[in-house]
Structures are given as C-alpha cells and as structure tokens.
Design an enzyme around this catalytic site. Structure first.
Site, mmCIF file in Angstrom:
data_model
loop_
_atom_site.group_PDB
_atom_site.id
_atom_site.type_symbol
_atom_site.label_atom_id
_atom_site.label_comp_id
_atom_site.label_asym_id
_atom_site.label_seq_id
_atom_site.Cartn_x
_atom_site.Cartn_y
_atom_site.Cartn_z
ATOM 1 N N GLU A 263 0.659 -1.437 0.225
ATOM 2 C CA GLU A 263 -0.413 -0.085 0.096
ATOM 3 C C GLU A 263 0.569 1.425 -0.188
ATOM 4 O O GLU A 263 0.379 2.229 0.387
ATOM 5 C CB GLU A 263 -1.193 -0.397 1.373
ATOM 6 C CG GLU A 263 0.055 0.053 2.306
ATOM 7 C CD GLU A 263 0.428 -1.256 3.199
ATOM 8 O OE1 GLU A 263 -0.079 -2.307 2.460
ATOM 9 O OE2 GLU A 263 0.439 -1.083 4.242
ATOM 10 N N GLU A 297 -5.876 -3.100 -0.371
ATOM 11 C CA GLU A 297 -4.026 -1.735 -0.375
ATOM 12 C C GLU A 297 -4.919 -0.525 -0.526
ATOM 13 O O GLU A 297 -4.534 0.778 0.073
ATOM 14 C CB GLU A 297 -3.420 -2.073 -1.770
ATOM 15 C CG GLU A 297 -3.279 -3.232 -1.927
ATOM 16 C CD GLU A 297 -3.122 -3.860 -0.193
ATOM 17 O OE1 GLU A 297 -1.750 -3.255 0.583
ATOM 18 O OE2 GLU A 297 -2.162 -5.319 -0.459
HETATM 19 N N1 ARG Z 1 1.430 -4.143 3.983
HETATM 20 C C1 ARG Z 1 1.310 -4.780 3.024
HETATM 21 C C2 ARG Z 1 -0.585 -5.518 2.656
HETATM 22 O O1 ARG Z 1 -0.542 -6.703 3.912
HETATM 23 C C3 ARG Z 1 1.701 -6.996 2.866
HETATM 24 C C4 ARG Z 1 3.396 -6.262 2.924
HETATM 25 C C5 ARG Z 1 3.916 -7.295 3.438
HETATM 26 N N2 ARG Z 1 5.648 -7.337 2.980
HETATM 27 C C6 ARG Z 1 6.620 -7.546 3.237
HETATM 28 N N3 ARG Z 1 7.871 -8.082 2.713
HETATM 29 N N4 ARG Z 1 6.298 -8.529 4.603
HETATM 30 O O2 ARG Z 1 -1.196 -5.646 2.404
HETATM 31 ZN ZN ZN Z 2 -2.603 -5.472 4.509
#
Ligand code: ARG
Ligand code: ZN
Length: 890
Positions: A263, A297
């Site tokens: 996001e 997102e």
């Molecule tokens: N914030 C992202 C989502 O849930 C996930 C990103 C996770 N990435 C990671 N390398 N752990 O939409």
């Molecule tokens: Zn998320």
C-alpha cells in the site's frame, strides 16, 4: 536475537524531510539521500544510529561537512552531532546498491528489466541509511534519473512536479509526496510500462486520476482492477466518509513479488496475480481476489498510511482493520444477502483452516505479539485474519453505526500519527460509551494479548414442566508457547433457537422480555447460563451464528439436530456449519475405525440424502450449494484430531468424495446441465456460483466414472476443456480430468500449456494443478521434481516457486506425507535452497511442517529429522531460523 514489545522507546531523532535522488542502474544504482534531522527532546541525548543493509557507503556529510562515523553491525553510528539551538542538522549520505542481484525482493530490485521497491517492513534500509521504523514520519521529495529508452516511466509517491530530459539519452522525474510517511511506505517504479487511466470526480467535487500500470502486453487485463479501484474509492467514502486524499492514485503490477501487494502512499505495487484478469486467463476466484486486494491496499490509505503503526508489534492495527474493511467491502458489493453469507463462509473457512492451526502450533502468537526475531515472519493469518475478527467483534459490540462513529473518532484523534492497537480500541469504545465494548474494554483487549483459539463448551437442557430451555456456556483456552494460563475472553455469541419443525422460535428471557433474534449474548465468565421461557418442545440451539467470534464451538448435537439446522436454520452460516459438522463426524468415525484400510463408505444415507436435498434445492444459491457440498479439508479434519495419520485422513476424505460422486450421480448430472451454460461471462457472485457448482458437478461425474467405467462424462469434460469461453470453465474441466486421473488429462495438460505458454499466471495454474493432484501411485513427488526441470520453471520467481513447491508441500497432504519420508526430504532441500535466494519465501515454506508433533509414526520422526536437518544448516537466515527453532522447541 529477539525484539520485545516492552522495550519500545521513542526515537532519539526525528527526520523531518528527505530528498532522495536516484541514478537508476541495474548493476549499480546511486542513491543520494539528503535529510533534515532533529533531536527528540523527550529522549536522553545519544548517538544517531541509522539502519542500512547491503549498501556501499561512499560519503557522509553533516551540515555539508565531512563527518566521522563508525559502523556497528548494520548500523551507521554518528556521535558528536552539532548541538544547534533546535537540535536540527542536515545529513547527506551517498550510497550505491545492486538491484539486479537483489533476489530477496526487499528494497530496490529488478524484475523483467524494470525497477520496483518493496519496503515493508524493513526494506528501506536496503536503499539508504535511515531511521527505518514506522514512528519516524518524514516528507519525501524524490528525483529519479534513468535511461529514457529503457525506463520511459518513472514513478514515486505523491505528485509529479517536474520532468525532463538529461544528457546521454537519460531523463528524470521529480515527485513530491504531500503527506508525511514512514519509510516503509516509500516506493519507486521505473520501466517500460503502460497505464490504463481513469478520471473520477469525488462527492466533494475533487478530481482524481487513477492509473493502473502493467507491461505493454497486459493492458487488456486491467479493466477489472480499475473497476475494483473505482468501487473502493466510492465505498470508503460512502461507508466511512473517508475520501481519496491524493490527486493521483497509481497501481503498478510486477510478476516478482513476495506477497500479494503493498500500500505505498499513492503508488501501490501489486503482484500481477492480484491485478491482471480477463475472462480468457483468469478464474472467478482470481476476479474476486483482485477485488479484495485492490480494496485492501486502497483502504490502507487511511488505515495504515494516514494513521500508521507505532512499531511492528502493532501490525494488526493496520492489517486486521484493513482486512476487516476489505471483507466488508466485498460483502457490500454483493447485491443479494445470500452472496454476503457466501463471502462470510469463505472468510471463516480461511480462518479455520489456516489460522486455527497456527494458533495451536509452535508459531502461535497474539494478535499483538510480544516479541519476534524476524518481523517478516509475523505477516500471518493471526495478525491479518484473526485481527480482522477482533475488529468485527468490536463492530458487533457497538453496532454498525457505532463502529463508524468510532472510526471517525479514531481519525480525529490520530490522523498523521503512528499509534497502537490500544489507541484504536480506546477510540471505538470512547465513541460508544454505553456499549458492551466500553464496559468490558480491558477484558476485551485480551484478544490482543492472549494467543490461542478459545473453545466455547455449550450444553442445553429443556425442562418440559417449566417450559424453559437453559443454555450453559463455558469457555477455555489451551496454553500456547510462553502463555500457560489464559484469562476468560469477551465472546459475543450470536444465537437463536430452532423448533423441531424447523421454525425460528421467539426468544423470551426469565423476566418475560422478548429479545430480538438472533440474540447476541456477551460471554465474559468461564461459565454462565441463560434461560429462555415459554418453550413447548426441546429446540435446537443455533449457536455462534454468522461465526460471531473466532472460537471453536463444542455442542453435542445429535445427527437429527444437525439435519434440522442444515435444512432450516435462517442463519446461512450455521446452516453450512451443520453440514460440515455432520461430515467431520463421519470422517472421524471412519478414521478411528479398526478396519484397515479405512471403511470405503464413511457417509451415512441421511447425510447423502441431505446433500441431495441441498443440491436439488429450488431456491438456494448455487454458490451456497457448492460450499455445503464441499467436504471439510484434510487440514481441517486433521485439526480435530490429537494424533494425525495424514494418509488415513486422505483415504477417508477421498472415500467420502467418491461416495458422494457415485450416490449422487444423477443429481450431479442434473446440476451440471442446469448450471453449465451461463451465457456471456460476468464475474458477479451469482454467475460465478453457477460456474463453481457446474465445475464441482463435473469433477464428481468424472470421479464417479472411475467406479462405473462411464466414458461419457470424461469425454464431456474434455470437450468443455477445449470449447470453454472462459478460464473458470476451462480450468474446472481440466481439473476434473486431473482429479479423476483420467487418461484424457494426459492430452489436456500439454494442450493447455501450448495454449497459454506466454501467460505466466496461467502457467502458474498449470504447474499448481499438477503439483496438487491426488497421489494414487506415489507419482506426484517424481512429477514435482520433473516440473522443477521444466524450462518454464524458475525458483527465483515467487509465484512460480509457490505454484510447484507450495502446492505440493502445503496444499497436497496426501502426496506430501509419504511413509518413505521422501516428501520431507524434498521439503528440507527446497527450504535450504530457497533460503539462499529469498529468505521470506523460504520461511513460508518452512512452516509447512508446523504441525509435525501431531503426526503419527513414521511421519513424526521423519518430519523431525527433516526439521533438524534444516536447523543444522550453518548460515540460515533469521527468517528460517526462527521458524524451525520454534517448531523444534518443546
Ligand atoms: N502491507 C502489505 C499488505 O498487507 C503486506 C506487505 C508485507 N510485506 C512483507 N515483506 N512482509 O497489504
Ligand atoms: Zn495489508
């Protein structure tokens, strides 16, 4: 070494502004980072420690002067910083990195000759030295410079303020993000991309430009993502009053991505799997996943970006809340209430087959963990899906309107800040001072601090003379690693009473009041009772309607009672659940039977007749029928047992499937004929439900043909495979042939490959189908090894690695758990091999043996040996080390 939540301290410095200038080059990208920093006066004076990883440091200037510094592990340490009046100073750092060699896909990397970034959680430190923690929020200005022919599109967060050409065929673009943000939300993209554009006008009259960027050949697969984005913008405004706060909102797709999507402020980066769809290449499931992930997102823009996490222990603050929001979004897009229920059942199925085992295994952790070694290991179904259930319970306790009010207060209080799960819960409670949530808040918050799945033990007693029905509800929660004793949870239990004739009964309590049905009883004690009056005959209690809390409900239903609920419950969730309970019951009985091999006819006539009634039901939705007729998964059945024999579970479930196939042959044939032709393709819930049921019917007809020797249905399946007008029907037909091991599968598979040889996402399905196929002769593992030698296989591409290796190790228990242990040996080889390339992906695979302690011999010892083998490897990543260490701990 572990990081503990209790050790949190505020940062010693703030970074107010960042100016980044990139000279993009795959082999050596130069990054000039100019920051304005300021001491945090609330914290004792101390050196500045900046995080950095795999960077080549060329220059450090403080206020324009060369400065002395030292390295402490991965940190760049600056002592003796100038003591200006306001404690502010300029810091300039020049580094280089090598995106082409970045196979971890964290930080800046190259995929298909384009540049992408992934910074959450701690990837920004692989781009430049920084205070890489979410409570340091800065204003970013970013200049990108690159070869114009190779990288015509240059994107970063916020608004494009300047662009132009440079010498030597290079060009530049300058982006300014109007919002402060933590480093994990930084993004850049550079490459040969094309965009689908859409201009929209918001309710308040503001204009926005929406863009979806993909590789040139993929533009015809962007319509659905764009529609989903427009629907997301409209929904967040309508439901929560949260508008789009940027002039431009961009989505970019990449085929190399560790997770689903990210996001980044104004510049979401997606796995192609969650963007690209047209009817020829994507299934209904793909369409619905794209809708959820695009929504997810986008919704992070408020829940995550405008209000972010103080530290990574608060991850569920944004993830649980945003999953809840994307689930609500998908439900609200359903026109029919029945489709909403289908979505709820699907979400609960994910929770129970993936999160419940996590909560019962070595990686169990609270929704707000207390410690971790590698934060990437905590992007889990507990943080995401259980976290969403916790938010859902809050909504249940304060009501839908009360919850919206709570969200408004949350943003009033915390917009622009980095906060905690406590802050969120407090805001929802404070906006609803008279609610059960406000009254019970400290106890409710045990959902954040205690790991493990609570069990609710319910029993009922009918008093014919007094005409009362009393429900006794108890709760307990087994210990989890590091938490021996659990205090009682606040558990909203939605319930109703169903008469023996199937009709919903009015609920009257002892004081004579009629309570609305369904009634939500809020459990707070280890045990409590509630009595209903004016009951003429023993009712069937329908408890935990809509799955009102993430618990295991135990109630000693008779088969007749379950059949009553299955046929009559007004709550679709419990109607489905009754069927699942009956199926689990038959499975457990056959698994426990002394007979060896297991009984071939585990299902009784009553169950089969009930399934026939559902299948032939005149008014139920096809999608709902498909869910009811789907037997509980092998993983779910395994969770109901203390000792697991995966081969026996597999054999029993296959026998049940075969029995349903044969016993309902005429009904499947009717179902196929009645649902097979949907006219023009539309991915809406009603027509996708029809396709799902038709596909299920075809699979069962092909399975039945194994017994009956019928050649007609496999022939029809092959015909449908060839002629289908969309990927859902085509793939379901192919899957029916593969599932029944029919000779025609051997013709269809190469044909499918030839048809889609240039469609990476379709090839992923082709690989996954074969690696996940039923193992009838021990030949799946050799087939998987063969698939890894296929010219289209590429271990470095996470989607492709998952399509083969995970489909086998995590999604095909009957093939993976081999008595000769070869599956586990394969697993350990792949974990070690992947760890050298991409530790995040390796650590996910490592979790395939989480539940090894439940296995019966010889599996248990063999699995342990495989884990020990991985753990013995010298230079393991923190990611894999944490997973296998926890698995082996006692
Ligand atoms: N914030 C992202 C989502 O849930 C996930 C990103 C996770 N990435 C990671 N390398 N752990 O939409
Ligand atoms: Zn998320």
């Amino acid at each position: 070494s572990a990081i503990h939540r209790a050790d949190y301290t505020a940062p010693a410095f703030w970074i107010d502004t960042v100016e980044l200038c990139f000279d993009l080059d795959p082999a050596k990208t130069r990054v000039l980072n100019k920051m304005r920093l300021r001491r945090n006066a609330d914290v004792p004076a101390q050196p500045l420690r900046l995080d950095g990883e795999e960077l080549n440091l060329a220059r450090v200037l403080v206020n324009g002067q060369g400065a002395s510094f030292k390295m402490d592990g991965n940190q760049l340490v600056l002592e003796n910083l100038p003591a200006a009046e306001d404690g502010a100073f300029d810091l300039e750092i020049f580094t280089t990195c090598c995106p082409a060699k970045n196979t971890k896909l964290m930080g800046l990397y190259v995929s298909n000759d384009s540049f992408f970034t992934q910074c959450e959680a701690e990837g920004f430190r692989r781009i430049t030295y920084f205070l890489d923690r979410p409570d340091v929020m800065a204003s970013y200005t970013v200049t990108l410079r690159a070869d114009k022919a190779k990288y015509p599109v240059l994107l970063s967060n916020g608004n494009l303020v300047e662009q132009g050409t440079l010498d030597d065929g290079r060009h530049f673009a300058k982006w300014v993000d109007p919002f402060k943000k933590p480093s994990y939300l930084f993004a850049l993209v550079a490459g040969q991309l094309v965009g689908r554009e859409q201009r929209i006008t918001a309710r308040n009259g503001r204009e926005h430009l929406l863009q979806v960027f993909v590789r040139p050949g993929d533009l015809d697969k962007t319509e659905h993502a764009m529609n989903s984005l427009m629907a997301s913008v409209a929904w967040d405004e309508a439901r929560f009053g949260l508008p789009l706060d940027l002039e431009r909102f961009m989505i970019v797709a990449t085929s190399d991505f560790n997770m689903g999507a990210m996001e980044n402020k104004g510049l979401n980066i997606f796995n192609t799997k969650y963007v690209l769809a047209n009817q020829a290449t994507a299934t209904d499931t793909d369409y619905s996943n794209i809708e959820s992930v695009v929504g997810h997102e986008y919704f992070h823009n408020w829940t995550g970006n405008r209000v972010t996490c103080r530290d990574w222990f608060q991850l569920s603050l944004k993830e649980g809340l945003t999953v809840f929001r994307d689930q609500e979004f998908s439900q609200d897009l359903c026109r029919e209430p029945s489709a909403r229920a289908v979505k709820r059942i699907e979400d609960v199925r994910v929770l129970r087959t993936a999160q419940f085992p996590e909560d019962a295994g070595p990686m169990a952790h609270p929704v707000r963990p207390d410690s971790y070694i590698e934060i990437n290991n905590f992007y889990t179904v507990t943080i995401y899906e259980k976290g969403a259930e916790v938010v859902r319970m809050m909504q249940t306790l304060v009501g839908r309107e009360g919850f919206a009010k709570g969200m408004t207060l949350y943003f009033e209080r915390f917009d622009g800040q980095a906060v905690t799960c406590d802050d969120f819960a407090q805001a929802i409670a404070d906006a609803n001072p008279d609610s059960d949530l406000a009254r019970l808040l400290p106890q409710f918050k045990r959902w954040y601090s205690q790991a493990g799945t609570p069990r609710v033990h319910a029993s009922g007693s009918f008093d014919a003379a007094a005409r009362t029905y009393t429900l006794t509800l108890g709760q307990s929660c087994a210990p989890t690693p590091g938490q021996a004793v659990k205090e009682p949870f606040v558990i909203p239990v939605s319930l109703g009473l169903v008469g023996a004739d199937g009709r919903e009964l009015a609920l009257r309590t002892m004081d004579g009041n009629t309570v609305p049905s369904p009634y939500t009883f809020v459990m707070t004690q280890a045990s409590e009772t509630l009595t209903f009056v004016d009951i003429d005959a023993e009712p069937v209690p329908s408890i935990l309607r809509g799955f009102s809390a993430p618990v295991v409900l135990e109630f000693d239903y008779s088969d007749e009672q379950l059949l009553t609920l299955l046929a009559n419950d007004i709550d679709p969730f419990n109607r489905w659940e009754a069927g699942q309970r009956l199926a689990v019951r038959s499975a457990l009985k056959a698994i426990a039977a002394v007979a060896d091999p297991a009984p071939l006819q585990p299902l009784n006539t009553a169950y089969i007749d009930a399934m026939r009634s559902v299948l032939r039901h005149p008014t139920l939705d096809a999608a709902f029928k498909e869910l009811v007729l789907t037997l509980p998964s092998e993983t779910y059945i395994a969770e109901q047992l203390d000792v697991v024999d995966p081969q026996r579970i597999h054999a029993v479930r296959e026998a049940m499937r075969g029995q349903l196939a044969v016993a309902l042959t005429d009904d499947w044939a009717w179902a196929f004929d009645a649902h097979a032709d949907n006219g023009a393709y539309q991915p809406d819930p009603l027509s996708s439900g029809r396709r799902a049921l038709a596909g299920m019917a075809l699979t069962h007809l092909c399975l039945a043909a194994r017994t009956t020797g019928d050649v007609v249905w496999p022939g029809k399946a092959y015909q449908r495979f060839k002629d289908a007008g969309n990927m859902t029907d085509r793939f379901n037909a192919l899957a029916a042939l593969v599932a029944s091991d029919h000779a025609l599968a051997a013709q269809a598979l190469p044909r499918f490959h030839a048809m889609f040889k240039d469609e990476a996402l379709v090839l992923d399905k082709w690989f996954a189908l074969q690696a996940g196929a039923p193992d009838r002769a021990g030949n799946i593992l050799p087939a998987v090894r063969q698939l890894m030698k296929h010219p289209d296989f590429n271990l470095r591409n996470p989607n492709r690695a998952r399509s083969v290796i995970f489909s086998y190790c995590s999604a095909n228990p009957g093939a993976f758990h081999r008595p000769d242990a070869a599956g586990y040996v394969f697993w350990s080889d792949r974990v070690i091999e992947l760890d050298g390339i991409n530790p995040q992906v390796a650590a996910r695979l490592a979790r395939a043996l989480d539940r090894w302690k439940k296995l019966t011999e010889p599996y248990r010892s063999a699995a342990r040996e495989a884990l020990v083998r991985v753990a013995a490897k010298a230079d393991l990543s923190n990611d894999v080390r944490e997973v296998v260490t926890r698995a082996l701990a006692d």
